[in-house]
Design an enzyme around this catalytic site. Sequence first.
Site, PDB file in Angstrom:
ATOM      1  N   LYS B  90      -3.508   7.014 -42.926  1.00 54.10           N
ATOM      2  CA  LYS B  90      -3.055   6.667 -44.348  1.00 54.10           C
ATOM      3  C   LYS B  90      -2.509   8.150 -44.771  1.00 54.10           C
ATOM      4  O   LYS B  90      -1.921   8.427 -45.867  1.00 54.10           O
ATOM      5  CB  LYS B  90      -4.246   6.282 -45.288  1.00 54.10           C
ATOM      6  CG  LYS B  90      -4.762   4.954 -45.149  1.00 54.10           C
ATOM      7  CD  LYS B  90      -3.442   4.097 -45.719  1.00 54.10           C
ATOM      8  CE  LYS B  90      -3.591   2.458 -45.665  1.00 54.10           C
ATOM      9  NZ  LYS B  90      -2.826   1.718 -46.133  1.00 54.10           N
ATOM     10  N   GLU B 112      -4.133   3.211 -55.443  1.00 55.30           N
ATOM     11  CA  GLU B 112      -4.857   2.236 -55.432  1.00 55.30           C
ATOM     12  C   GLU B 112      -5.615   2.412 -54.197  1.00 55.30           C
ATOM     13  O   GLU B 112      -5.071   3.300 -53.339  1.00 55.30           O
ATOM     14  CB  GLU B 112      -4.270   1.166 -55.673  1.00 55.30           C
ATOM     15  CG  GLU B 112      -3.729   0.531 -54.308  1.00 55.30           C
ATOM     16  CD  GLU B 112      -2.681   1.228 -53.692  1.00 55.30           C
ATOM     17  OE1 GLU B 112      -2.041   2.185 -54.581  1.00 55.30           O
ATOM     18  OE2 GLU B 112      -2.273   1.499 -52.753  1.00 55.30           O
ATOM     19  N   SER B 380      -5.821   2.206 -35.920  1.00 53.90           N
ATOM     20  CA  SER B 380      -5.256   2.765 -37.098  1.00 53.90           C
ATOM     21  C   SER B 380      -6.231   3.802 -37.912  1.00 53.90           C
ATOM     22  O   SER B 380      -5.939   4.590 -38.717  1.00 53.90           O
ATOM     23  CB  SER B 380      -4.849   1.632 -38.205  1.00 53.90           C
ATOM     24  OG  SER B 380      -5.823   0.848 -38.258  1.00 53.90           O
TER      25      SER B 380
END
Lengths: 262, 395
Positions: B90, B112, B380
């Site tokens: 991210k 969010e 991830s």
Amino acid sequence: MRIQNKFSQLKTNQTKGFIPFITAGDPDLKQTKELILALARIDSTVIELGVPFSDPMADGVVIQKASERALKNNFGIAEIFDLVKDVRKETQVPIILFSYFNPLLQYGLEKLCADAKDAGVDGFLVTDLVPEEAEDFSNLLKKHDLDMIFLIAPTSSDERLKMVAERASGFIYAVSRTGVTGARETTSQSAEILVNRMRQFSDLPIAVGFGISTADQVAETWKYADAAVVGSAIVREIEKFGSDEKLVEKIEDFAGNLLPKN
Amino acid sequence: MNFQPNERGYWGEFGGRFVPETLMSPLEELTSAYFAIRDDSEFQAEFLNLLQDFSGRPTPLFYAKRLSETLGGAKIYLKREDLGHTGSHKINNAIGQVLLAKRMGKKRIIAETGAGQHGVATATVCALFGLECVVYMGTEDMRRQELNVFRMRLLGAEVRGVDSGSKTLKDAINEALRDWVTNVDTTYYLLGSALGPHPYPLMVRDFQSHIGKEARQQILEKEGRLPDLLVACVGGGSNSIGLFHPFLQDENVQMIGVEAGGKSSKLGEHAARFMEGGKVGVLQGTKSYLLQDDRGNISLTHSISAGLDYASIGPEHAYLHDLGRVEYVSANDEEALKAFQTLSQTEGIIPALESSHGIAHAIKIAPEMSPNEIMVVNLSGRGDKDVNQVQEMLA
């Protein structure tokens, strides 16, 4: 044509319009019918009937909660059409469905337009459908002689206003300020600026909404726009008196009192 | 084959901009700002520099030898996004978009978050640049990911709980959109996945494509050839599209996206959009596959992992699915939980529960493949955030 006729009537009488919003099925469909008839009795110009949706991203908390209450009653657009058909036996007040796009899409746009016309619905306002994405839907609406009401916002560029002017019919809904639906204590100047900008591009009537909740604010809006929309303020009263047996009477009084005197 | 969206943000019939009118001019402004920096070498150099020095890229491509040998099939490589700063992929997108927001002169950032990884990444980059940061998070997710809530607050962000709907990612996005539509003049909405109205799906994919670009170079260095298969978990779809995209033109590279199979295949008990109940529709600004009922109301979803617990999927994935270029499968809660433990014990790597879905599928199919075949799985994120939850579940 009901919408057009109603606005030209207002013009002849040199008066302005009042457009209430309620959510279909809040507190239940039977009461919604009575509420529409009550709002017709106070001579509403158009009634906006909200189609409840699970994810109302453009709405403030009052209409979000109304949507949640309505969805508990387990109905869909088909039942809303039945309701309008029923209402049409008693009133010719213009009715538009105010919806998010997904419920309409799942109903099937072609069938939606045919059934809407058949039920006596006059048009649609789709919160999350801007002119660029509305081509197919607006062609279908035109084919069935239904109106497509578009939103304009203080952030809309002149180019966007022109695009709306080309595609809109019935009336144009100007959002008074950036933000979600809901009552505010003061109305904003940005609405008047927006309405005047839009007049350069379109002769359609312009209604102003978002944040209007008192008779004073309606009177203020009437100075520069053709109609005022009141949503959350009415829905909040429905929330308050939802289980009261005098609900319809109370809403009729409340909405009637939103009309400026004289 | 062209994998770029058209000028209105459509891949085939998927994508577009389904938003209230108020957001249209801001989206147009964002799009032109994005296209201005997309080929701007100065911007890209600044971005790359932060990816390296702040986040620690490139992340390694690690040969999972014991796992591969235990399964007795394909050679499994892990793309170690878990080793990037803040512990997941991210951060790549957060750095890219904050740099863009700065160029646009925005001082307030909203985001969010589902699992909290995007929220933490955003809070981190905002701290780095001294920007105000507000993160919306479903209260159910706040409960599941308490540690990340604390991390965000520690980093100076304000975390606002969202108590509507299913109290998860979808509801957090609704609330972030409401904030944006209200404060659009001052605020930049930093969307964390390859979702939402154009240009977000494109922009997020571009910023995440460093994952695939690196993996491509690394596997060529290590093996002298491209992999046979790529595997990644898919929530909104940013880590998977980041890995897949640089390989899309390579016809011999197969790709599998792994959705969250949840508790069962019954609508409401999973978050697999390509399973039963998933139909094309419009949600939160984009047209894609959605889990919904016949009336077009969005279904509740369930997954053990907050980051995959979402009713829609990025439009580019919908396109790749219909095209048949990427295969989509699902791994259920139990399989993910098991993979979480297996990877911990065979490789000494605790994966995020999201990534565990990708690992679970790799474990399922590797034995059917030959030892000459190469598979790259996107790891991830790291699983530290999930340890408490897993401890409760295993107790």
